[in-house]
Design a protein around this motif. Structure first.
Motif, PDB file in Angstrom:
ATOM      1  N   VAL A   1       0.817  -1.078  -0.128  1.00  0.00           N
ATOM      2  CA  VAL A   1       0.018  -0.088  -0.084  1.00  0.00           C
ATOM      3  C   VAL A   1       0.898   1.234  -0.176  1.00  0.00           C
ATOM      4  O   VAL A   1       1.641   1.267   0.898  1.00  0.00           O
ATOM      5  CB  VAL A   1      -1.013  -0.216   1.264  1.00  0.00           C
ATOM      6  N   ALA A   2       0.577   2.105  -0.938  1.00  0.00           N
ATOM      7  CA  ALA A   2       1.568   3.163  -1.142  1.00  0.00           C
ATOM      8  C   ALA A   2       3.083   2.761  -1.139  1.00  0.00           C
ATOM      9  O   ALA A   2       3.143   1.828  -1.926  1.00  0.00           O
ATOM     10  CB  ALA A   2       1.493   4.383  -0.096  1.00  0.00           C
ATOM     11  N   ASN A   3       3.822   3.066  -0.330  1.00  0.00           N
ATOM     12  CA  ASN A   3       5.413   2.511  -0.398  1.00  0.00           C
ATOM     13  C   ASN A   3       5.555   1.611   0.674  1.00  0.00           C
ATOM     14  O   ASN A   3       6.631   1.587   1.098  1.00  0.00           O
ATOM     15  CB  ASN A   3       6.433   3.809  -0.455  1.00  0.00           C
ATOM     16  N   ARG A   4       4.553   0.947   1.245  1.00  0.00           N
ATOM     17  CA  ARG A   4       4.846   0.392   2.344  1.00  0.00           C
ATOM     18  C   ARG A   4       4.236  -1.001   1.916  1.00  0.00           C
ATOM     19  O   ARG A   4       3.350  -1.356   1.211  1.00  0.00           O
ATOM     20  CB  ARG A   4       3.873   0.625   3.509  1.00  0.00           C
ATOM     21  N   VAL A   5       5.270  -2.253   2.509  1.00  0.00           N
ATOM     22  CA  VAL A   5       5.039  -3.527   2.110  1.00  0.00           C
ATOM     23  C   VAL A   5       4.716  -4.346   3.358  1.00  0.00           C
ATOM     24  O   VAL A   5       5.529  -4.273   4.353  1.00  0.00           O
ATOM     25  CB  VAL A   5       6.201  -4.412   1.492  1.00  0.00           C
ATOM     26  N   PHE A   6       3.802  -5.093   3.437  1.00  0.00           N
ATOM     27  CA  PHE A   6       3.315  -5.898   4.868  1.00  0.00           C
ATOM     28  C   PHE A   6       3.364  -7.243   4.500  1.00  0.00           C
ATOM     29  O   PHE A   6       3.042  -7.631   3.225  1.00  0.00           O
ATOM     30  CB  PHE A   6       2.068  -5.581   5.310  1.00  0.00           C
ATOM     31  N   THR A   7       3.614  -8.037   5.265  1.00  0.00           N
ATOM     32  CA  THR A   7       3.761  -9.542   5.334  1.00  0.00           C
ATOM     33  C   THR A   7       2.850 -10.009   6.419  1.00  0.00           C
ATOM     34  O   THR A   7       2.694  -9.572   7.357  1.00  0.00           O
ATOM     35  CB  THR A   7       5.038 -10.152   5.121  1.00  0.00           C
ATOM     36  N   GLY A   8       2.112 -11.346   5.886  1.00  0.00           N
ATOM     37  CA  GLY A   8       1.312 -11.681   7.187  1.00  0.00           C
ATOM     38  C   GLY A   8       1.030 -13.312   6.629  1.00  0.00           C
ATOM     39  O   GLY A   8       1.071 -13.782   5.485  1.00  0.00           O
ATOM     40  N   SER A   9      -0.005 -13.862   7.358  1.00  0.00           N
ATOM     41  CA  SER A   9      -0.421 -15.347   7.089  1.00  0.00           C
ATOM     42  C   SER A   9      -1.494 -15.139   5.974  1.00  0.00           C
ATOM     43  O   SER A   9      -2.122 -14.156   5.977  1.00  0.00           O
ATOM     44  CB  SER A   9      -1.194 -15.774   8.332  1.00  0.00           C
ATOM     45  N   ILE A  10      -1.552 -16.137   5.101  1.00  0.00           N
ATOM     46  CA  ILE A  10      -2.837 -16.040   4.109  1.00  0.00           C
ATOM     47  C   ILE A  10      -3.617 -17.295   4.395  1.00  0.00           C
ATOM     48  O   ILE A  10      -4.231 -17.733   3.424  1.00  0.00           O
ATOM     49  CB  ILE A  10      -2.095 -15.833   2.713  1.00  0.00           C
ATOM     50  N   GLU A  11      -3.743 -18.004   5.266  1.00  0.00           N
ATOM     51  CA  GLU A  11      -4.541 -19.283   5.536  1.00  0.00           C
ATOM     52  C   GLU A  11      -5.626 -18.882   6.484  1.00  0.00           C
ATOM     53  O   GLU A  11      -5.461 -18.018   7.587  1.00  0.00           O
ATOM     54  CB  GLU A  11      -3.551 -20.202   5.868  1.00  0.00           C
ATOM     55  N   ILE A  12      -6.812 -19.785   6.350  1.00  0.00           N
ATOM     56  CA  ILE A  12      -7.813 -19.419   7.295  1.00  0.00           C
ATOM     57  C   ILE A  12      -8.422 -20.745   7.483  1.00  0.00           C
ATOM     58  O   ILE A  12      -8.475 -21.494   6.709  1.00  0.00           O
ATOM     59  CB  ILE A  12      -8.818 -18.359   7.007  1.00  0.00           C
ATOM     60  N   GLU A  13      -9.027 -20.999   8.818  1.00  0.00           N
ATOM     61  CA  GLU A  13      -9.624 -22.387   8.992  1.00  0.00           C
ATOM     62  C   GLU A  13     -11.276 -22.045   9.169  1.00  0.00           C
ATOM     63  O   GLU A  13     -11.572 -20.842   9.682  1.00  0.00           O
ATOM     64  CB  GLU A  13      -9.325 -22.828  10.488  1.00  0.00           C
ATOM     65  N   ASP A  14     -12.044 -22.898   8.375  1.00  0.00           N
ATOM     66  CA  ASP A  14     -13.354 -22.905   8.345  1.00  0.00           C
ATOM     67  C   ASP A  14     -14.036 -23.653   9.666  1.00  0.00           C
ATOM     68  O   ASP A  14     -13.036 -24.264  10.313  1.00  0.00           O
ATOM     69  CB  ASP A  14     -13.921 -23.362   7.168  1.00  0.00           C
ATOM     70  N   GLU A  15     -15.220 -23.793   9.815  1.00  0.00           N
ATOM     71  CA  GLU A  15     -15.732 -24.538  11.006  1.00  0.00           C
ATOM     72  C   GLU A  15     -15.153 -25.890  10.886  1.00  0.00           C
ATOM     73  O   GLU A  15     -15.187 -26.393  11.952  1.00  0.00           O
ATOM     74  CB  GLU A  15     -17.419 -24.687  10.806  1.00  0.00           C
ATOM     75  N   ASN A  16     -15.168 -26.611   9.893  1.00  0.00           N
ATOM     76  CA  ASN A  16     -14.763 -27.995   9.611  1.00  0.00           C
ATOM     77  C   ASN A  16     -13.058 -28.193   9.967  1.00  0.00           C
ATOM     78  O   ASN A  16     -12.733 -29.335   9.755  1.00  0.00           O
ATOM     79  CB  ASN A  16     -15.034 -28.663   8.465  1.00  0.00           C
ATOM     80  N   GLY A  17     -12.453 -27.099  10.110  1.00  0.00           N
ATOM     81  CA  GLY A  17     -10.867 -27.422  10.427  1.00  0.00           C
ATOM     82  C   GLY A  17     -10.184 -27.188   8.977  1.00  0.00           C
ATOM     83  O   GLY A  17      -9.075 -27.423   8.968  1.00  0.00           O
ATOM     84  N   GLN A  18     -10.970 -27.117   7.965  1.00  0.00           N
ATOM     85  CA  GLN A  18     -10.220 -26.993   6.815  1.00  0.00           C
ATOM     86  C   GLN A  18      -9.599 -25.744   6.518  1.00  0.00           C
ATOM     87  O   GLN A  18     -10.175 -24.590   6.798  1.00  0.00           O
ATOM     88  CB  GLN A  18     -11.351 -27.356   5.464  1.00  0.00           C
ATOM     89  N   LYS A  19      -8.284 -25.671   5.871  1.00  0.00           N
ATOM     90  CA  LYS A  19      -7.626 -24.423   5.677  1.00  0.00           C
ATOM     91  C   LYS A  19      -8.017 -24.061   4.332  1.00  0.00           C
ATOM     92  O   LYS A  19      -7.989 -24.704   3.412  1.00  0.00           O
ATOM     93  CB  LYS A  19      -6.090 -24.783   5.927  1.00  0.00           C
ATOM     94  N   LYS A  20      -8.084 -22.436   4.203  1.00  0.00           N
ATOM     95  CA  LYS A  20      -8.472 -22.061   2.780  1.00  0.00           C
ATOM     96  C   LYS A  20      -7.319 -20.905   2.613  1.00  0.00           C
ATOM     97  O   LYS A  20      -6.737 -20.184   3.642  1.00  0.00           O
ATOM     98  CB  LYS A  20      -9.870 -21.490   2.759  1.00  0.00           C
ATOM     99  N   GLN A  21      -6.999 -20.520   1.414  1.00  0.00           N
ATOM    100  CA  GLN A  21      -6.321 -19.199   1.317  1.00  0.00           C
ATOM    101  C   GLN A  21      -7.168 -18.025   1.415  1.00  0.00           C
ATOM    102  O   GLN A  21      -8.292 -18.184   1.023  1.00  0.00           O
ATOM    103  CB  GLN A  21      -5.985 -19.376  -0.336  1.00  0.00           C
ATOM    104  N   THR A  22      -6.796 -16.922   1.933  1.00  0.00           N
ATOM    105  CA  THR A  22      -7.315 -15.634   2.109  1.00  0.00           C
ATOM    106  C   THR A  22      -6.193 -14.356   2.120  1.00  0.00           C
ATOM    107  O   THR A  22      -5.326 -14.750   2.663  1.00  0.00           O
ATOM    108  CB  THR A  22      -8.239 -15.780   3.182  1.00  0.00           C
TER     109      THR A  22
END
Length: 2007
Positions: free
Chosen positions: A1646-1667
């Protein structure tokens, strides 16, 4: 004794330049004036003088340094001359010419010529023979005939025979006030007066303000302590400096005494619980008592540790002094009920003042130690845990967070005691010895006494005095002395209380005993802190024997005294009443000794009388006063002749007829209150007095006043000035006063310096740190000077123990202060000025405290104005201020000086507006000293007078003059440049005023024109006062002119103009021979603070010049520019050179809308418009056509151009007025607002040069290395923020803030330490895994409680950090002379504590990490405070109408608010830089307000969550309330009345409410808490208001807080309809930012800043999805770091808002925790509201099996064998459920203390896991309407008892187990010891809620006779906790019953002996216990039988006798 140095010349200088010299001796330095453009010779020709207290040693050194002076840089040293004074000491006079030496100690060509004189005396100053000294030879300099010793040093100057005082000398060296004139002066502070007028400010802003030669002409720059330019007062716009001629003192600008005015106070006390109460099987109740008000808690049955949690509120409307002396008493009473008052177990008391002086005015969760006042040998009677808070109006109390309170078991560490009071207080006796009183007024309130006197002619003294002493809630009285004006008691009153006492003041009153009503004659308060010292080298309270003076009402002997309150000690006394000789001593009691009386009853005993001279030697004092001017006399007084009376004690009091005591009285040390007959005997015996029979003249001759103008008179004193003089006799205790004077002067100097520094910071002047360093240097040298001066007259008669101890402690304190000031000085840097300033303020408070002398000596002087013999107004002058000493520093600050005094009305008459108007303005000269020292008493008067003496007879004249005639008179013209005023007082009902100013100078007065309807008038008017006559020397008038008084009035069409405020100023004076040129002329406009009573009431911008009219008349004066403004007629405008320089500015106004407009004249506002005006120009908004339908404006932005001063400080205010446009062209003013400062609205184009790129990169790289422990290289151009997902963002140690345009790389990493911690946690094994809460178990409350823990942890860390910083400061400023070793120790100690703190913090963090619960932000304040009221672009301006109230409370501004204008403004210099206007998308219609949203109506869903309320104000008689919520928004009102919570002051609501609203019509949300009542209307407890509109439109995005993490299910589900990515895109678009660009590997730019972080999320069934949502959320959490558009976003939160009640303005009625979400209706609908309904308590069953007991103490004796035994049984209950207590059966006749039971108790209970509390619902009484819910800590109580059949069972011992943390049971009886319950040993604890089943041995304990815990038995028990469901599945029976029965215990047979012989045993028992009753009964029966027989046989016997006798 003095050293005088005359610096003549410095020759052979090189080059041409400005020169300045510094002369130093004994650490005290003086500077010369600056000589400009000197070539080879500098002729200083100046004299310096050092008054010295001890003889000069021949080895002492004089030093002279010569500098090249620089205005900008530091002065450059040319050379130094040093001289050993041996020769001077021998010869006493010496002239020297010698060369200087340079830095290398080598001689240079430049030489200096000086003359030195040494006036020597034998012995110290105190031993001088005053008479001899004053007639010493006149020592004049041969070279300088005009040289005199300076008059104001009052050393050996000489009155000449003509009566004209000697001419001015070159210099005034009043060393107590060494400073010099500043280059300019500024915003007027109360400290400002009587300083010389400075010249115009230097135009060059970058240079430090400097000294101007013109300005310093004819006087020396006198710098305290001789240091660099830092001492110079650089505040070019601050206070005028100390007067140079030293002939005038500062007047006090504040007028009104507010001490006696009542105020609102609220004392709230929460009684939480009691512990360790001494006594067996008690039913305790707590009585809370404040003054006469009492309230009781409920009674708790059979417990020594009752839990109450009850809240009480007491309200008072009394003056502060009365409030703070009230005693809070907490008593524990055993078994109180309707029939019996109960027995006192113990009590605790402290005064309200002690609580108020605590931080936040409260004690929170502290334990009060209970003691028995009737038995002081008994020791501690228990502990009571409570909260006590005292709130005055406007005080905000920050209540620590109440949720989830862990019980503070550390009693010793949390005692209810102020800091510094030892935890173990001892009993002490306070002895108050009352000896005698003098000078009582001749009075009697009893009518009968006067009638009696008239009828019988009895001529007795009509007073029957006694003394009453009040202390710590107790009263003691002496005996009554009948009919005596000079009673002698010789009695002591003895109080017994704990030491140190928690009551600060002792109240001592002389009262007149009367059959009808005793009245106070006078009151004195003794502050115990001032007569003791708690330090290591401190001393116990001690005082006297010393006289204390009492002041009160006037000595008019009328039947009704309207000022009786003053005699009670309320308000400032207006007259001397009496003086009392007393002493106070304290003795610490040894309570173990046998001969001590154990009661605390007050005792009165006789004591031997004290010797006559114990209070000091009687001396004759002489008081002289001259009245130089009496003006501004209020015309209400009438035109009867006016005179002034001066009194000191009863001397001079014409009413009593006492002017002079006879000789015998004088010698006896009397007060001079004899009968008239004694006075008549004074014949010519006194003629032998050196000055003849001097009869005191205490009053001026009456004189008819002359009209000055409409409001004021003046007395025509002109050339002839009346004088008064009074002889009086007092004990000579001047040393006390001298020490106080020196400290006062140091404090005055310090306060003046601090005001300068504050002013410099406020007005952004350069180098405030230099001035502060100078202030500290002066303070340091002043303190050192005190130490040398104070240690004199050690053996003076009358010195008390307190005198000696106070001197020691003052000297210690001053030495420390000097050292600390030096240390601090070296630490003052540009960036630390503000912090250090706070520390220096503490010095000031300490100095003021030390300077207040508790032992009085000479009474204060009163000046009364009398008209027609009625007392009208008075002034009270402390005698120490006018006391003379031959040492400069010891001379009172107003002694021998002209002081401006304002007379005020006495007592209550002086409250409010009456007290604000000046009764009279006096210029008074006063001098008080020993009669034998009075030679120089006229020396300080303005020169040029002749004395007029009274003729006493042929050739005899009185010595002091009765009047002065001035022969020197100067003619002046005064020019007053009145430019403008701002922020004035609203005096009209419209909320505006019609102000005009009256200017008073001497006896002249003029007015400005009236400007209608404004609070910010710009008069722009020059007032010229012609032919002003001033008396005295020209030069003195130039240096120190009289003050000008400016009063602002409101013109009313009917009636008198109303007073609005007052300020003072001093003019710049120009002599006829001076040029009218820079730097002094023309004078510069400056701000002067206007005061109305004690409150500030605006500022005046003006300039004043006083021009001498020379011999050539007015033609020499600078010309006045003619009127340029013809419309204004003859009014002269302020001339061009003085008025500010103007520039063209554009003012853009954003018109948004109007809100909450109230009715005007009963009509609703329909078509409002806003008018904006600034400096005569303005703009009008568009008209709102229908206010009800849409209160917003159609045209948003308008602008106007205006000429404003370049100096932003001089910018005029901007006025906002709202008018309602009505039919027929009528306009009605609705309300107005004045924006007093435009500074925050000024737009400044960004300065490109300042963004220095490289430094930023360096800083960041440096930070990176620190953060990551290594070097990093990154490609420049972007900032990388790496946040690991497991770590909550808040744990990041550092936030890097960057310039908006910067490009740099930042990586924010988790530190290695934390990584290690994580690894360790993972290795930690199974236990941690077990503790992790199940996701399904978590709810919103889990989050809430975890967050509160974080908040508390954060607060703890803050406290720890603050304590650490304070410790560091203390170490920094600690005495440098201490050894290194001690410093090392001091440093070592905190470091250990730090480790401990860190350990605790780490543990807490570990714990949190284990739990992994997401958190929200809990604010302990309103959200608005955190986000600057959400005024990031839309501001709210309150509109006012109506007059400001006149009482001191000032009608609350809230009452005057009639609506709000929403909008903003932007001010900028024309023209704007092109790059702003050419920016992409720039819309010229919106000017500087680009990108603002539309203000069309918008529909919003408002969701209000109310969590809970705390500390609600009780609304019912029972001290409780039944609260429910009412929510109001626009026309929608939701009443949740059916869900009220019964009898709760801390209700948990847990509710959410949805309301649909339309902004702007419905934007003010009101959340109220009401009290439900069965009968009658419900009462409002308190309410809070939230402006939703500002929140909705704010850039901080306060619509719906963003959560810490993103989740799509579970307790932390995302609740905003917009996902983080959508929010981020919208924010980026609105801010015109590039992005967001999501890249691979979890990166987003964003603008001239770069951020890093997690890109996975768990749904109710414990399945991991990309987000990308996590990534987007990371950016949102760091949004403030985004350049240009970034700001802090509102996170998911709970805010705490105070509840207020309009009927009790300013006092909090409780707090509410809540939050608000808002969703626009045109967006996707949000999900359902979060469920925050209160957690239902969980049902549990606790089964307790009592298996066995052992070693139970044996109570009974066997009647056969005599052996000890006990009949044991065990009782148990859960805290709060005493009525459900359960008992085992009895194990009879246990001989060893062993008991076998196998008995089961079953306790069902409801439990809240998060709060660790048991919940009990029950009716309070049979009359209660519904059940009340109580929350009580989960504690199990087990007791062991001895059963008795015919008497009450005996209690043997008990144990209380906190079910959350109790010691693990011992495995065997042997291992069980008392250590398990005393907290001395750290034992492992268990929680039954985690362990479920615990078995072991626990000790029973009880307190013995010595109040110590002892082991009374042991119990083997098993605790088993089951949930309700588990209990149902596996039921168990009570006792040994089915189901799951327990075996019968195996008890020995001896137990059955009871059963085998019941009759025998019953007989034995009866015989053993009741044998005396039985024998008595038998005897009584025999007697009755005997009597009956006697009565039966009596008649026949009598009959027989009569018959026999008859025979």
């Amino acid at each position: 004794m003095a050293l005088i140095v005359h610096l003549k010349t410095v020759t052979d200088l090189r080059g041409k330049g400005d020169r300045i010299a510094k002369v130093a001796f004994r650490g005290l330095s003086f500077y010369t004036r600056v000589l400009e453009n000197c070539e080879d010779e500098a002729r200083f020709d100046e004299t310096f003088r050092w008054p010295i207290a001890s003889n000069i040693d021949g080895n002492e050194m004089l030093e002279i340094q010569v500098f090249n002076y620089s205005k900008v840089f530091t002065n450059r040293l040319i050379g130094t001359f040093r001289m050993v004074l041996q020769k001077v000491v021998e010869e006493a006079q010496l002239e020297v010419t010698d060369t200087l030496i340079d830095d290398n100690n080598s001689s240079i060509r430049t030489s200096v010529t000086i003359e030195i004189k040494y006036q020597t005396m034998d012995g110290t100053v105190g031993a001088w023979n005053d008479g001899e000294f004053l007639e010493g030879p006149n020592q004049h300099s041969e070279n300088d005939g005009s040289f005199h010793f300076e008059t104001d040093s009052l050393l050996s100057g000489h009155s000449q025979s003509s009566g004209v005082s000697p001419g001015r000398s070159h210099q005034s060296l009043h060393s107590g006030e060494r400073t010099f004139r500043k280059a300019g002066k500024g915003v007027f502070s109360a400290m400002k007066l009587s300083k010389t007028r400075p010249p115009k400010e230097d135009k060059n802003k970058d240079e430090p303000a400097v000294l101007e030669t013109e300005d310093l002409d004819r006087k020396a720059i006198r710098l305290g302590g001789g240091l660099d330019p830092d001492t110079i007062s650089l505040a070019s716009v601050t206070a005028l400096t100390t007067n140079v001629s030293n002939k005038r003192s500062k007047p006090d600008i504040k007028m009104e005494p507010s001490a006696g005015r009542p105020m609102d106070y609220q004392v709230s006390i929460t009684i939480i619980e009691a512990r360790q109460l001494v006594g067996l099987n008690m039913d305790p109740v707590i009585c809370v008592e404040i003054g006469d008000d009492k309230k009781y808690t409920s009674t708790k049955e059979s417990t020594n540790c009752p839990y109450y949690n009850e809240y009480f509120v007491f309200e008072f409307h009394v003056p502060p002094d009365v409030m703070f002396d009230k005693i809070i008493k907490l008593s524990v009473i055993h078994s109180k009920n309707l029939l019996r008052s109960g027995t006192l177990v113990g009590s605790f008391k402290l005064d309200v003042g002690t609580v108020y002086s605590q931080a936040e005015h409260q004690f929170y969760h502290k334990w009060a130690i209970l003691s028995d006042p009737d038995d002081i040998t008994a020791g501690v009677k228990g502990y009571l845990k409570c909260d006590i808070a005292v709130v005055g109006k406007g005080d905000n109390i920050k209540t620590p967070h109440k949720a989830n309170e862990k019980d503070d078991d550390d009693i010793e560490g949390n005692l209810l005691l102020p800091d510094g009071v030892p935890s173990e207080r001892q009993w002490a006796r306070f002895y108050v010895k009352i000896y005698k009183a003098e000078g009582l007024p001749r009075m009697n309130t009893s009518i009968m006494a006067n009638v009696k006197k008239a009828l019988i002619g009895e001529n007795k003294d009509l007073v029957d005095p006694y003394v009453q002493v009040q202390f710590a809630g107790q009263k003691g009285k002496t005996s009554v002395q009948k009919s005596s004006y000079e009673p002698t008691w010789n009695e002591q009153i003895i109080f017994t209380d704990m030491f140190p006492p928690l009551c600060k003041r002792m109240k001592i009153q002389i009262r007149d005993s009367d059959k009808v009503n005793d009245v106070a004659i006078g009151t004195h308060f003794v502050d115990l802190r001032k007569i003791s010292n708690e330090g290591d080298k401190g001393f116990l309270p001690t005082l006297g024997p010393a006289w204390v003076n009492m002041y009160g009402s006037t000595r008019n002997y009328t039947l009704m005294d309207e000022h009786q309150d003053l005699n009670e000690g309320l308000g400032e006394g207006v007259s001397f009443r009496a003086r009392l000789l007393l002493s106070i001593a304290v003795e610490i009691l040894d309570t173990s000794s046998t001969d001590i009386t154990s009661s605390t009853e007050v005792q009165v005993e006789a004591v031997p009388q004290v010797s006559e001279n114990c209070t000091g030697k009687m001396e004759e004092f002489f008081l002289f006063g001259a009245f130089l001017e009496a003006t501004m006399i209020d015309r209400k007084i009438g035109d009867k002749p006016i005179n002034f009376e001066v009194t000191i004690g009863n001397y001079g009091n014409q009413l009593d007829g006492i002017t002079k005591p006879n000789i015998t009285k004088k010698k006896e040390g009397g007060e001079g209150d004899e009968e008239e007959s004694e006075l008549l005997q004074n014949s010519s015996e006194d003629e032998a007095d050196d000055d003849g029979d001097m009869v005191s003249v205490s009053a001026t001759p009456p004189m008819k006043p002359v009209v000055t103008e409409r409001n004021y008179f003046h007395l025509p004193y002109f050339e002839k000035k009346p004088c008064i003089y009074i002889k009086s006799w007092w004990q000579d205790q001047r040393r006390r006063l001298y020490n106080a004077i020196i400290m006062d002067k140091i404090a005055d100097k310090l306060e003046e310096g601090l005001n300068d520094v504050n002013e410099m910071i406020k007005t952004e002047k350069p180098y405030p740190e230099r001035r502060l360093r100078g202030v500290l240097e002066e303070l340091s040298s002043g303190c050192s000077r005190f130490v040398t001066l104070a240690n004199k007259d050690q053996n003076q008669p009358g010195r008390t123990k307190l005198d000696r101890e106070r001197l020691k402690s003052c000297m210690r304190e001053m030495e420390n202060m000097a050292q600390q000031a030096k240390t601090l000085r070296s630490q003052v840097k540009k960036n630390t000025v503000k912090d250090k300033l706070k520390l220096v303020m503490n010095f000031l408070q300490k100095l003021r405290f030390l300077a207040d002398e508790p032992q009085h000596s000479i009474p204060e002087v009163f000046i009364w104005m009398m008209s027609n013999n009625k007392r009208i107004a008075y002034a009270r002058i402390p005698s120490k201020d006018i006391l003379y000493s031959i040492v400069d520093e010891e001379t009172g600050k107003d002694c021998g000086k002209v002081k401006t005094v304002f007379l005020k009305l006495p007592g209550k008459r002086g409250f409010g507006p009456a007290g604000w108007t000046v009764q009279a303005k006096m210029e008074v000269y006063m001098w008080l000293g020993l009669n034998k020292q009075r030679k120089d008493f006229l020396n300080g008067l303005p020169s040029g007078f002749e004395e007029n003496k009274a003729v006493k007879g042929p050739g005899l004249q009185s010595f002091p003059p009765i009047s002065l005639t001035y022969i020197k008179k100067q003619l002046f013209q005064l020019r007053v440049h009145m430019y403008q005023a701002r922020s004035l007082f609203a005096a009209d009902s419209s909320g505006l005023s019609d102000p005009f100013a009256r200017v008073f100078f001497s006896s002249h007065s003029q007015c400005t024109e009236v400007l209608n309807e404004t609070l910010c008038p710009t008069w722009d008017q020059l007032l010229v006062f012609d032919d002003v006559e001033l008396y005295g020397e020209v030069q003195e008038l130039r240096d120190d002119p009289p003050i000008i008084v400016i009063e602002i009035y409101d013109q009313d069409t009917v009636g008198k103009a109303e007073f609005m405020g007052r300020t003072f100023a001093k003019p710049v004076v120009k002599m006829s021979d001076e040029k009218y040129c820079t730097p002094r002329f023309p004078p510069q406009l400056e701000y002067y603070q206007i005061y109305r009573g004690n409150a500030t009431a605006g500022d005046l911008l003006a300039a004043f010049e006083l021009l001498q009219i020379g011999p050539a008349g007015k033609s020499d004066l600078p010309a006045i520019d003619g009127p340029t403004d013809m419309e204004r007629g003859p009014i002269l405008p302020v001339p061009l050179g003085i008025r500010p320089v103007l520039s063209k500015y554009r003012v853009e106004i954003l018109f948004w809308g109007l809100r909450d407009l109230k009715r005007v004249n009963l009509a609703q506002v329909d078509r409002p418009r806003v008018d904006i005006e600034c400096a005569g120009k303005g703009v009008q908004s568009a008209l709102i056509q229908n206010y009800k339908k849409n209160p917003n404006f159609s045209t948003l932005v308008k602008w106007f151009e205006v000429d404003l001063p370049e100096n932003e400080l001089l910018h005029p205010p901007l006025n906002v007025r709202v008018v309602d446009c009505r039919a027929f062209g009528r306009y009605t003013l609705v309300g107005s607002h004045a924006v007093s400062s435009l500074r925050k609205f000024i737009y400044r184009p960004p300065d490109k040069k300042s963004q220095n790129w490289n430094t930023t990169v360096k800083l960041i790289n440096g930070y990176m290395n620190l953060a990551n422990g290594g070097t990093h290289s990154r490609p420049t151009g972007e900032i990388l923020v790496n946040v690991e997902p497991e770590v909550p963002v808040k744990k990041m140690d550092t936030v890097v803030k960057l310039d908006a345009g910067s490009d740099a790389v930042v990586k924010v990493d988790v530190t290695d330490e934390e990584k290690d911690k994580k690894k360790k946690k993972k290795k930690g094994g199974e236990e941690i895994e077990e503790e992790e809460p199940d996701e399904s178990m978590l709810d919103w409350w889990s989050k809430y409680f975890a967050s509160i823990e974080t908040l508390k942890e954060h607060l703890r860390q803050q406290e720890a950090a603050a304590a650490e910083a304070e410790e560091k400061d203390d170490l920094d400023t600690a005495d440098g002379s201490k050894g290194q070793q001690s410093k090392g120790k001091e440093k070592a100690k905190p470091s250990k504590e730090d480790k401990k703190k860190k350990q605790q913090i780490n543990e807490a963090l570990d714990k949190k990490n284990k739990q992994k619960i997401d958190e929200l932000k809990v604010y302990d304040k309103e959200l608005e405070i955190e986000f600057d009221n959400f005024e990031d672009w839309l501001h709210t301006f309150n509109l006012y109408r109506g007059k400001i109230g006149d009482d001191d409370d000032n009608t609350a501004d809230e009452d005057r608010i009639v609506g709000r204008f929403k909008g903003s403004m932007c001010v900028y210099k024309m023209p704007l830089p092109e790059d702003v206007t050419k920016e992409a998308g720039f819309d010229p219609n919106f000017g500087m307000f680009q990108g603002i949203p539309s203000n069309d109506p918008i529909n919003v869903l408002v969701r209000v969550y109310v969590v809970r309320a705390t500390d609600l104000h009780p609304a019912d008689i029972n001290g409780k309330a039944d609260p429910y919520i009412v929510i109001k928004l626009g026309k929608t009102e939701i009443k949740d009345k059916e869900n009220y919570i019964s009898k709760q002051l801390n209700p948990v609501f847990g509710k959410s409410f949805d309301i649909e609203a339309t902004f702007p019509m419905e934007s003010m949300l009101t959340v109220s808490i009401f009290d439900w009542d069965l009968v009658g209307t419900d009462d409002l407890i308190g309410e809070t208001k939230i402006d939703l509109e500002n929140r909705y439109y704010s850039k901080h995005r306060a619509t719906c807080g963003i959560s810490q993490t993103y989740a799509i299910h579970g307790y932390n589900m995302w609740r905003d309809p917009m996902k983080p990515t959508q929010i981020l895109s919208k924010l980026s678009k609105d801010g015109k930012l590039d992005g967001p660009h999501f890249g691979p590997g979890g990166r987003v730019k964003v603008a001239n800043r770069v951020f890093t972080g997690s890109i996975e999320i768990e749904d109710e069934n414990g399945q991991k999805k990309q987000t990308d949502e996590h990534l987007a959320l990371t950016v949102l959490h760091h949004w403030e770091e985004i350049p240009r558009a970034g700001c802090k976003l509102v996170t998911e939160h709970v805010e705490t808002r105070p509840l207020l009640n309009p009927e009790k303005p300013g006092i909090e009625q409780g707090r509410i925790e809540m939050w608000v979400d808002m969703f626009p209706m045109d967006m996707p609908a949000p999900g359902a509201a979060i469920d925050i309904s209160p957690r239902k308590p969980k049902r549990y069953e606790l089964r307790v099996i009592i298996w066995n007991t052992d070693e139970v103490i044996l109570e009974d004796d066997d009647y056969f064998t005599g052996e000890k035994s006990s009949d044991i049984f065990v009782r148990g209950w859960l805290k709060g459920q005493q009525e459900d207590k359960q008992d085992t059966d009895v194990h009879y006749h246990s001989l060893t203390g062993e008991g076998n039971f196998n008995w089961r108790f079953i306790f069902p209970f409801d439990y809240l896991m998060a709060e660790e509390k048991i919940v009990i619902s029950k009716k309070e009484s049979m009359f209660s309407w519904d059940e009340t819910e109580y929350k009580i800590p989960a504690r199990l109580t087990l007791q062991v008892w001895d059963a008795d059949h015919f008497s009450a069972d005996d209690f043997l011992g008990a144990i209380e187990l906190d079910l959350n943390r109790f010691p693990r049971g011992a495995k065997t009886s042997k291992q069980c010891s008392i250590d398990m319950v005393t907290s001395e040993v750290e034992l492992p604890t268990v929680s039954i809620f985690k362990q479920k089943r615990v078995k072991g041995w626990w000790p029973f304990v009880a307190r013995n006779e010595n109040d110590e815990l002892e082991l009374t038995g042991k119990v083997e028990a098993e605790l088993h906790l089951l949930t309700a469901e588990e209990a149902e599945k596996s039921p168990a029976g009570l006792a040994r019953n089915e189901p799951d029965p327990l075996e019968k215990p195996n008890r020995p047979n001896t137990n059955l002996m009871w059963m085998l012989r019941p009759v025998h045993i019953a007989c034995v028992l009866i015989w053993r216990h009741y044998r005396y009753y039985f024998l008595g009964l038998v005897a009584a029966v025999i007697m009755l039988m005997f009597l009956a027989l006697m009565i039966y046989t009596m008649p026949s016997v009598i009959n027989e006798k009569l018959i026999n006798n008859g025979k």
